[in-house]
Design a protein around this motif. Sequence first.
Motif, PDB file in Angstrom:
ATOM      1  N   VAL A   1       0.845  -1.197   0.000  1.00  7.06           N
ATOM      2  CA  VAL A   1       0.000   0.000   0.000  1.00  7.06           C
ATOM      3  C   VAL A   1       0.884   1.252   0.000  1.00  7.06           C
ATOM      4  O   VAL A   1       2.068   1.196   0.348  1.00  7.06           O
ATOM      5  CB  VAL A   1      -0.934   0.033   1.234  1.00  7.06           C
ATOM      6  CG1 VAL A   1      -1.906  -1.146   1.211  1.00  7.06           C
ATOM      7  CG2 VAL A   1      -0.140   0.042   2.532  1.00  7.06           C
ATOM      8  N   PRO A   2       0.301   2.399  -0.382  1.00 11.54           N
ATOM      9  CA  PRO A   2       1.063   3.653  -0.307  1.00 11.54           C
ATOM     10  C   PRO A   2       1.201   4.129   1.128  1.00 11.54           C
ATOM     11  O   PRO A   2       0.490   3.671   2.024  1.00 11.54           O
ATOM     12  CB  PRO A   2       0.209   4.630  -1.132  1.00 11.54           C
ATOM     13  CG  PRO A   2      -1.186   4.103  -0.998  1.00 11.54           C
ATOM     14  CD  PRO A   2      -1.053   2.607  -0.933  1.00 11.54           C
ATOM     15  N   GLU A   3       2.118   5.054   1.324  1.00 14.09           N
ATOM     16  CA  GLU A   3       2.281   5.704   2.623  1.00 14.09           C
ATOM     17  C   GLU A   3       2.178   7.216   2.443  1.00 14.09           C
ATOM     18  O   GLU A   3       1.819   7.701   1.385  1.00 14.09           O
ATOM     19  CB  GLU A   3       3.597   5.278   3.287  1.00 14.09           C
ATOM     20  CG  GLU A   3       3.425   4.354   4.503  1.00 14.09           C
ATOM     21  CD  GLU A   3       2.591   4.962   5.606  1.00 14.09           C
ATOM     22  OE1 GLU A   3       2.540   6.208   5.726  1.00 14.09           O
ATOM     23  OE2 GLU A   3       1.959   4.198   6.353  1.00 14.09           O
ATOM     24  N   MET A   4       2.522   7.961   3.504  1.00 13.17           N
ATOM     25  CA  MET A   4       2.237   9.394   3.565  1.00 13.17           C
ATOM     26  C   MET A   4       2.752  10.185   2.364  1.00 13.17           C
ATOM     27  O   MET A   4       2.045  11.018   1.810  1.00 13.17           O
ATOM     28  CB  MET A   4       2.824   9.972   4.846  1.00 13.17           C
ATOM     29  CG  MET A   4       2.592  11.468   5.017  1.00 13.17           C
ATOM     30  SD  MET A   4       0.917  11.902   5.451  1.00 13.17           S
ATOM     31  CE  MET A   4       0.942  11.531   7.191  1.00 13.17           C
ATOM     32  N   THR A   5       3.993   9.947   1.959  1.00  7.63           N
ATOM     33  CA  THR A   5       4.519  10.667   0.810  1.00  7.63           C
ATOM     34  C   THR A   5       4.824   9.674  -0.306  1.00  7.63           C
ATOM     35  O   THR A   5       4.919   8.468  -0.091  1.00  7.63           O
ATOM     36  CB  THR A   5       5.774  11.491   1.161  1.00  7.63           C
ATOM     37  OG1 THR A   5       6.799  10.628   1.646  1.00  7.63           O
ATOM     38  CG2 THR A   5       5.452  12.544   2.217  1.00  7.63           C
ATOM     39  N   SER A   6       4.960  10.196  -1.526  1.00  5.55           N
ATOM     40  CA  SER A   6       4.960   9.336  -2.711  1.00  5.55           C
ATOM     41  C   SER A   6       6.305   8.658  -2.981  1.00  5.55           C
ATOM     42  O   SER A   6       6.448   7.979  -3.987  1.00  5.55           O
ATOM     43  CB  SER A   6       4.522  10.146  -3.934  1.00  5.55           C
ATOM     44  OG  SER A   6       5.325  11.297  -4.074  1.00  5.55           O
ATOM     45  N   SER A   7       7.261   8.834  -2.086  1.00  4.96           N
ATOM     46  CA  SER A   7       8.536   8.112  -2.192  1.00  4.96           C
ATOM     47  C   SER A   7       8.615   6.974  -1.182  1.00  4.96           C
ATOM     48  O   SER A   7       9.702   6.461  -0.903  1.00  4.96           O
ATOM     49  CB  SER A   7       9.703   9.081  -1.965  1.00  4.96           C
ATOM     50  OG  SER A   7       9.674  10.125  -2.901  1.00  4.96           O
ATOM     51  N   MET A   8       7.464   6.609  -0.634  1.00 13.67           N
ATOM     52  CA  MET A   8       7.379   5.561   0.378  1.00 13.67           C
ATOM     53  C   MET A   8       6.443   4.464  -0.114  1.00 13.67           C
ATOM     54  O   MET A   8       5.523   4.728  -0.890  1.00 13.67           O
ATOM     55  CB  MET A   8       6.820   6.115   1.692  1.00 13.67           C
ATOM     56  CG  MET A   8       7.488   7.352   2.216  1.00 13.67           C
ATOM     57  SD  MET A   8       6.626   8.072   3.661  1.00 13.67           S
ATOM     58  CE  MET A   8       6.976   6.842   4.922  1.00 13.67           C
ATOM     59  N   ILE A   9       6.658   3.264   0.369  1.00 11.10           N
ATOM     60  CA  ILE A   9       5.727   2.176   0.101  1.00 11.10           C
ATOM     61  C   ILE A   9       5.729   1.262   1.331  1.00 11.10           C
ATOM     62  O   ILE A   9       6.751   1.145   2.018  1.00 11.10           O
ATOM     63  CB  ILE A   9       6.125   1.419  -1.182  1.00 11.10           C
ATOM     64  CG1 ILE A   9       4.943   0.633  -1.756  1.00 11.10           C
ATOM     65  CG2 ILE A   9       7.349   0.535  -0.966  1.00 11.10           C
ATOM     66  CD1 ILE A   9       5.139   0.222  -3.198  1.00 11.10           C
ATOM     67  N   GLU A  10       4.581   0.666   1.650  1.00  6.37           N
ATOM     68  CA  GLU A  10       4.487  -0.204   2.822  1.00  6.37           C
ATOM     69  C   GLU A  10       4.107  -1.604   2.399  1.00  6.37           C
ATOM     70  O   GLU A  10       3.162  -1.801   1.631  1.00  6.37           O
ATOM     71  CB  GLU A  10       3.453   0.331   3.810  1.00  6.37           C
ATOM     72  CG  GLU A  10       3.300  -0.539   5.060  1.00  6.37           C
ATOM     73  CD  GLU A  10       2.190  -0.052   5.980  1.00  6.37           C
ATOM     74  OE1 GLU A  10       2.460   0.870   6.752  1.00  6.37           O
ATOM     75  OE2 GLU A  10       1.068  -0.601   5.903  1.00  6.37           O
ATOM     76  N   ILE A  11       4.846  -2.582   2.910  1.00  2.00           N
ATOM     77  CA  ILE A  11       4.481  -3.989   2.717  1.00  2.00           C
ATOM     78  C   ILE A  11       4.055  -4.562   4.057  1.00  2.00           C
ATOM     79  O   ILE A  11       4.560  -4.162   5.101  1.00  2.00           O
ATOM     80  CB  ILE A  11       5.629  -4.817   2.102  1.00  2.00           C
ATOM     81  CG1 ILE A  11       6.880  -4.794   2.994  1.00  2.00           C
ATOM     82  CG2 ILE A  11       5.952  -4.326   0.697  1.00  2.00           C
ATOM     83  CD1 ILE A  11       7.999  -5.724   2.522  1.00  2.00           C
ATOM     84  N   SER A  12       3.088  -5.481   4.021  1.00  2.00           N
ATOM     85  CA  SER A  12       2.578  -6.113   5.242  1.00  2.00           C
ATOM     86  C   SER A  12       2.415  -7.602   5.003  1.00  2.00           C
ATOM     87  O   SER A  12       2.042  -8.029   3.899  1.00  2.00           O
ATOM     88  CB  SER A  12       1.213  -5.529   5.633  1.00  2.00           C
ATOM     89  OG  SER A  12       1.274  -4.136   5.757  1.00  2.00           O
ATOM     90  N   THR A  13       2.660  -8.375   6.040  1.00  2.00           N
ATOM     91  CA  THR A  13       2.400  -9.807   5.970  1.00  2.00           C
ATOM     92  C   THR A  13       0.926 -10.085   6.261  1.00  2.00           C
ATOM     93  O   THR A  13       0.216  -9.245   6.808  1.00  2.00           O
ATOM     94  CB  THR A  13       3.249 -10.582   6.993  1.00  2.00           C
ATOM     95  OG1 THR A  13       2.798 -10.241   8.315  1.00  2.00           O
ATOM     96  CG2 THR A  13       4.728 -10.273   6.850  1.00  2.00           C
TER      97      THR A  13
END
Length: 374
Positions: A51-63
């Motif tokens: 999923v995206p995160e706060m700013t557009s140079s970030m990305i979040e992965i989750s198990t």
Amino acid sequence: MSLGPFQPSAALSLGVELELQLVNTNDYDLAPYADDMLRLMAKHKLPGSVVPEMTSSMIEISTDVCQSASDVLAQLTPLRDALVQSADKLNIAVTGGGTHPFQMWHEQRIYDKPRFRELEDLYGYLSKQFTIFGQHVHIGCPDADSALLMLHRMSRYIPHCIALSASSPFVQGQDTAFDSARLNSVFAFPLSGRAPFVLHWSEFENFFDKMTRTGVVKSMKDFYWDIRPKPEYGTIEIRVFDTPLTVERAAALAGYVQSLAHWFLEDQPFTPHEDDYLVYTYNRFQACRFGLDAVYVDPVTGEHMALRDHIQFTMGQIERHAQAVGATQSIQLLKNDVSRNHNDARWLRTRQSQEQLLAEVVRLSSRHFRGAGA
């Protein structure tokens, strides 16, 4: 808004989230490629979510829900590999670390999502300064009261989590002299810090109702506490970890937390008290500033000791519990690092000392993130 019931979950189950940096391969500054990465990642059949995160140079992965540290690693590894493959197609790179060493907050773009826009309207420049990267670990709890008891027991070990995961020594081109400078950005938010000391869910519901009546809080997401209950998942969520430089270390940290939680549930080793928090902020600061070299103040006896000694002592206490949850290898990995006074902050500083160029440090950390098979 109602807090909602505490949902049942498997005791000691795990979930891990990692916020990661997207960097260009020219000067290794942050790169606003979250949308492109999400589009490419959607083509992969993967566990968990991206999923995206706060700013557009970030990305979040989750198990997804995991049962052990090895299960966490088995899910993070294909997520990592797909990220690296997608990044290669875009001629960018992915890296861990709690801060980007030299990005400028004012250059970041808020990701176009309603919640992020609301946060920007509320918090102003702090929302862009929230371009920081953390690991969150969820631990399943058998019931709501057990969750609060586990939360407050775990608070004594927050300095361990900070020092073992610290990976944010550099901010905007400067060595901050902190091992974890990332948490200084979190502390700026008005609802950061620690949860109120209540041990019964009915008391917590009462607190939540009072907060929502003030209009300051709408949901649990509005609390930026170091540890917070997540009733919709039936977990507590530990939020102080910097994102490690490798998924292997992220899984090991989850194994350490799970081993502590097993100890709490099986042995009921102590009852937490409000007075535990008299030294909480001091211990947390020490861990952020000095990492494994920090001083740890025992909240019961007031004894001062080296944090690394307290970590090693605790690892001895939970050895049997680590074995029970299949985390022996995780504890050994971390124990080896403690014995040689090493964490990811030390790794980054060593690279900078050798290379004398932060862009090269980011390039090397992006290679490190790819894993041994890169």
